[in-house]
Design an enzyme around this catalytic site. Sequence first.
Site, PDB file in Angstrom:
ATOM      1  N   GLU A  92       4.651 -32.112  63.555  1.00 60.12           N
ATOM      2  CA  GLU A  92       3.801 -31.969  64.398  1.00 60.12           C
ATOM      3  C   GLU A  92       2.312 -30.954  63.911  1.00 60.12           C
ATOM      4  O   GLU A  92       2.700 -30.017  63.761  1.00 60.12           O
ATOM      5  CB  GLU A  92       3.804 -32.037  65.611  1.00 60.12           C
ATOM      6  CG  GLU A  92       4.476 -32.918  66.438  1.00 60.12           C
ATOM      7  CD  GLU A  92       4.864 -32.729  68.197  1.00 60.12           C
ATOM      8  OE1 GLU A  92       4.098 -31.597  68.378  1.00 60.12           O
ATOM      9  OE2 GLU A  92       5.992 -33.792  68.630  1.00 60.12           O
ATOM     10  N   CYS A 374       4.779 -28.204  72.645  1.00 59.50           N
ATOM     11  CA  CYS A 374       5.839 -27.740  70.727  1.00 59.50           C
ATOM     12  C   CYS A 374       6.507 -28.450  71.010  1.00 59.50           C
ATOM     13  O   CYS A 374       7.357 -29.235  72.294  1.00 59.50           O
ATOM     14  CB  CYS A 374       5.908 -27.035  70.237  1.00 59.50           C
ATOM     15  SG  CYS A 374       7.107 -25.986  70.901  1.00 59.50           S
TER      16      CYS A 374
HETATM   17  N1  SAH Z   1       9.476 -20.727  68.033  1.00 59.69           N
HETATM   18  C1  SAH Z   1       8.595 -19.862  67.998  1.00 59.69           C
HETATM   19  C2  SAH Z   1       6.659 -20.831  67.937  1.00 59.69           C
HETATM   20  C3  SAH Z   1       7.065 -22.502  68.472  1.00 59.69           C
HETATM   21  S1  SAH Z   1       6.686 -22.646  70.192  1.00 59.69           S
HETATM   22  C4  SAH Z   1       8.235 -19.397  69.558  1.00 59.69           C
HETATM   23  O1  SAH Z   1       9.065 -19.954  70.412  1.00 59.69           O
HETATM   24  O2  SAH Z   1       7.558 -18.643  69.546  1.00 59.69           O
HETATM   25  C5  SAH Z   1       5.169 -22.376  70.442  1.00 59.69           C
HETATM   26  C6  SAH Z   1       4.900 -21.736  71.655  1.00 59.69           C
HETATM   27  O3  SAH Z   1       4.929 -23.291  73.131  1.00 59.69           O
HETATM   28  C7  SAH Z   1       5.974 -20.466  72.263  1.00 59.69           C
HETATM   29  O4  SAH Z   1       5.231 -19.877  72.547  1.00 59.69           O
HETATM   30  C8  SAH Z   1       7.200 -21.546  73.464  1.00 59.69           C
HETATM   31  O5  SAH Z   1       7.968 -20.836  73.946  1.00 59.69           O
HETATM   32  C9  SAH Z   1       5.355 -22.431  73.999  1.00 59.69           C
HETATM   33  N2  SAH Z   1       5.817 -23.594  74.419  1.00 59.69           N
HETATM   34  C10 SAH Z   1       7.167 -24.422  74.285  1.00 59.69           C
HETATM   35  N3  SAH Z   1       7.091 -25.625  75.101  1.00 59.69           N
HETATM   36  C11 SAH Z   1       6.379 -25.577  75.962  1.00 59.69           C
HETATM   37  C12 SAH Z   1       6.138 -25.504  77.574  1.00 59.69           C
HETATM   38  N4  SAH Z   1       6.624 -26.892  77.287  1.00 59.69           N
HETATM   39  N5  SAH Z   1       4.788 -25.852  77.387  1.00 59.69           N
HETATM   40  C13 SAH Z   1       4.077 -24.598  77.112  1.00 59.69           C
HETATM   41  N6  SAH Z   1       4.611 -24.175  76.478  1.00 59.69           N
HETATM   42  C14 SAH Z   1       5.463 -24.473  75.416  1.00 59.69           C
HETATM   43 FE1  SF4 Z   2      12.608 -23.017  69.256  1.00 64.87          FE
HETATM   44 FE2  SF4 Z   2      12.442 -21.552  71.467  1.00 64.87          FE
HETATM   45 FE3  SF4 Z   2       9.866 -21.572  69.928  1.00 64.87          FE
HETATM   46 FE4  SF4 Z   2      10.607 -24.121  71.316  1.00 64.87          FE
HETATM   47  S1  SF4 Z   2      10.146 -22.317  72.073  1.00 64.87           S
HETATM   48  S2  SF4 Z   2      10.331 -23.996  69.023  1.00 64.87           S
HETATM   49  S3  SF4 Z   2      13.714 -24.244  70.990  1.00 64.87           S
HETATM   50  S4  SF4 Z   2      12.031 -20.964  69.663  1.00 64.87           S
END
Ligand code: SAH
Ligand code: SF4
Length: 393
Positions: A92, A374
């Site tokens: 995505e 994400c």
């Molecule tokens: N792996 C990296 C980048 C991808 S996730 C990281 O964890 O930073 C990007 C952001 O989306 C992260 O801050 C993550 O915690 C957040 N995220 C994941 N699932 C989410 C959700 N259901 N609602 C809001 N933010 C979410």
């Molecule tokens: Fe991976 Fe955690 Fe980032 Fe989701 S929030 S993409 S599981 S590191």
Amino acid sequence: MKIADIKSLSREELAATLAQWNEPGYRTGQILRWLYAGRVSAWDAMSNLPQALRQRLAAEYSLHALELVRMQGARDTTRKFLWRLRDHSLIESVLIPANPALYGDPSDRQTLCVSTQVGCAYGCRFCASGLAGFKRNLTPDEIVEQVLAVERWHDKEGAADVRPDAAAPDRSEAPDTDSAPPAGHPRGRLISNLVVMGMGEPLANYDHLMKALRLLNAAWGGGIGARKITISTSGLAPEIRRLADEPLQLRLALSLHAGSDEVRNRLMPVNRKYPLKEVIGACDYYQERKGRLITFEYILIAGINDTLPEARRVAVLARRLHAKINLIPYNPVEGLDWKRPAETAQEAFLAELTRLGVAATLRREKGGDIDAACGQLRLRTERELKQAGRSAE
Ligand code: SAH
Ligand code: SF4
């Protein structure tokens, strides 16, 4: 043997190959202009290259364009793109318009959020990307292509409703002018800011990510300023230090989500490997080397990390690093039990941080109505595809 994609090559690598083939030096610039300014997806479109060279390039490299599977638009015109890769994996990207001061400088330009892996191995308890496990790293061209493919889409379909920033320099003005720019050249750039915050843990795919970012940053490539690029990480301490030693002045967003190890351990398994002391230590180093380029991401989850004592612990860390905090109300994921707090609780958390002198903003969710967090669109599409497969049996 699997052949490399041409958009995984640095300028130096391409120049070295062409030199080996006894091609004149200006061919490098010509090809790069076709790729990054022309955004072409077929060798034959490179009309100012001799036929023999096009054939040789086609034999040695792939020239892959992402295939759009699904595009969702939200009411606020946030767009989510689901792409199919060569091996049929899905990833995505999210296009976010006019996002004032979300990361770093105030800006009213288009921001693209890109993925770096198919799935994610880190398994944060709240995250859709982690749910389906890890499949593979993206190659540099698959990261770069997310920008080019969105711009290609915009050239064709989106021009009516997504407006490129008028002030952004025209990407067709590549610095090397050793031949005329390709004819039929699209109009300037759409994306001026990048957030590496889609599916996957970017720092777990470090080398491919850095190669892609150098291509996207180069004036002849993506032309996106380093300070307009933000990498989000769950907290891989050694790679944060490595990033601090890179020459590029990239911004770092740490997905903090808790002010204490106790709460963070419940949410993020990675915290057992790199507890807060280590992650914050690595961020200290980043801060020392790069200045004030750190932001904390903080998802607010009801009853878990939204208490005022937690806010006070977060404030201590933020002040130490001069970090700004982006509070993001949790976006519920199908199949997971976590909930976003009531608005009053969100506001109270924000007020506590502000009272303690920390710069914090509460995101009033953009793209919430299109599963913008994400991994959610991919997860849903894969579930739907599976169901469709089952009912076809
Ligand atoms: N792996 C990296 C980048 C991808 S996730 C990281 O964890 O930073 C990007 C952001 O989306 C992260 O801050 C993550 O915690 C957040 N995220 C994941 N699932 C989410 C959700 N259901 N609602 C809001 N933010 C979410
Ligand atoms: Fe991976 Fe955690 Fe980032 Fe989701 S929030 S993409 S599981 S590191």
